[in-house]
Design a protein around this motif. Sequence first.
Motif, short mmCIF file in Angstrom:
data_model
loop_
_atom_site.label_atom_id
_atom_site.label_comp_id
_atom_site.label_asym_id
_atom_site.label_seq_id
_atom_site.Cartn_x
_atom_site.Cartn_y
_atom_site.Cartn_z
N LYS A 196 28.19 39.35 37.30
CA LYS A 196 28.64 39.71 35.95
C LYS A 196 30.17 39.68 35.89
N PRO A 197 30.75 39.17 34.79
CA PRO A 197 32.21 39.19 34.67
C PRO A 197 32.73 40.61 34.46
N SER A 198 33.95 40.84 34.91
CA SER A 198 34.55 42.19 34.81
C SER A 198 35.90 42.09 34.11
N LEU A 199 36.07 42.87 33.05
CA LEU A 199 37.34 42.88 32.33
C LEU A 199 38.45 43.46 33.22
N LEU A 200 38.11 44.46 34.02
CA LEU A 200 39.09 45.04 34.95
C LEU A 200 39.57 43.99 35.95
N LYS A 201 38.61 43.25 36.51
CA LYS A 201 38.98 42.21 37.48
C LYS A 201 39.79 41.11 36.81
N LEU A 202 39.40 40.71 35.60
CA LEU A 202 40.14 39.69 34.86
C LEU A 202 41.60 40.10 34.67
N THR A 203 41.81 41.39 34.42
CA THR A 203 43.16 41.91 34.18
C THR A 203 43.98 42.00 35.46
N PHE A 238 42.49 33.93 38.77
CA PHE A 238 42.29 34.29 37.37
C PHE A 238 41.30 33.33 36.68
N LEU A 239 41.48 32.03 36.92
CA LEU A 239 40.61 31.02 36.31
C LEU A 239 39.14 31.22 36.69
N LYS A 240 38.88 31.56 37.94
CA LYS A 240 37.49 31.77 38.38
C LYS A 240 36.82 32.88 37.58
N GLU A 241 37.58 33.96 37.34
CA GLU A 241 37.01 35.09 36.59
C GLU A 241 36.90 34.76 35.10
N ALA A 242 37.93 34.11 34.57
CA ALA A 242 37.90 33.73 33.15
C ALA A 242 36.75 32.77 32.85
N PHE A 245 33.41 34.51 32.57
CA PHE A 245 33.22 35.01 31.20
C PHE A 245 32.73 33.87 30.30
N GLU A 246 33.35 32.70 30.45
CA GLU A 246 32.99 31.54 29.64
C GLU A 246 31.54 31.12 29.88
N GLN A 247 31.11 31.15 31.13
CA GLN A 247 29.71 30.80 31.48
C GLN A 247 28.73 31.73 30.76
N HIS A 248 29.02 33.04 30.78
CA HIS A 248 28.15 34.02 30.12
C HIS A 248 28.16 33.83 28.60
N LEU A 249 29.33 33.51 28.05
CA LEU A 249 29.44 33.26 26.61
C LEU A 249 28.58 32.05 26.20
N GLN A 250 28.67 30.98 27.00
CA GLN A 250 27.89 29.77 26.71
C GLN A 250 26.39 30.04 26.84
N ALA A 251 26.01 30.86 27.83
CA ALA A 251 24.59 31.18 28.04
C ALA A 251 24.03 31.96 26.84
#
Length: 259
Positions: A196-203, A238-242, A245-251
Motif C-alpha cells: 500500500k502507498p504511504s503519504l508519510l513515506k512519500l513525504t 521518491f518516484l518509486k513511492e509516487a 500511488f499512481e498504480q493504485h489510482l489506475q487500479a
Amino acid sequence: MMSIPCSVYIVTLNCGAWLEDTLNSVADFAEVIILDSGSTDHTYEIAQSFPNTRISHQDWLGYAAQKSLALAQCQNDWVLNLDGDEVLSDELKQEIAKTIQANQIDALIIPINDVFLGVPNSKHTKKHAKVRFFRKNKGQYDLENKVHENVIVDGQSIRAEGDIYHYGESSIFVKVEKNNQYSNLKAAEKFQKGKKPSLLKLTLVMPVTFLKSYFIRRSCLNGWRGFVNSMINSFYAFLKEAKLFEQHLQAKKTKRDDA
C-alpha cells in the motif's frame, strides 16, 4: 597461463561502448556466455572477437528471468555475473581464482564501484555490494524481482575485497533515464505484492534517502558529483513511492470503468 575454471554470464542490449573492456577483463576465464536481447550496435562483433565468448539471442524476459536463463547455459561449477557495462578489477580476479582453489566458501559478495560521470567513487565511500560470484548449484534468482535482481545463495558468503567497476552511468541523462524505467518496474512489483502507498513515506523518502546517500554512504567525499548522485538517488526513491500511488489510482479507475 591456465584459464580460470569459472563461467561468466552477461545479459546485453547495445553495450558496445563498454563490452570490449568487460570481455578483456575476463579474457582468461574458461567461458563467457552472453545472452543478448536485440542489440543494434556492434555488440555481436565485439563478442565474436573473443575466443572464450559465446553470444546468442533471447527476447527480453525481465532482469531475473534473463539472467537465470544465461546462468543455466554455464558449464562450470563456479559462475560470475557481470553486466555489459562492468569491468572486473585485477584484485577481484585474483580473489576469485584463490576462492576456487581454496574451495571452502560458496559465494563472494562483491562491492560495485559506480563510475559516475567518468570518475570512480572515493575509496572511503560505502559501496553497494551484491552476490555476483558463486557455486552454480548453490545460487538462484528470485524471479519475482523485476529489477535490482539478486542471487539467493544456499551456503556461506563472504564480502570480497576487490571491486567490479560499473561504467554505465556515463551521464546524468543516462542515470535519470534508467531510474525512470527502474521506478516503473519497482512500483509495478510492489503493487503486485500488495504493498500500500504511504503519504508519510512519500513525504519523507526523498530527504531521508538523500541523507543516507550523501552522509551515511559518504557520497559527500565525491565532490559535486556525489551531491548530484545523491540528489538523483533520492528522487529515484521518491518516484518509486509516487508511482505506487499512481498504480493504485489506475487500479481504482479500472475497477470503476468495469463496474
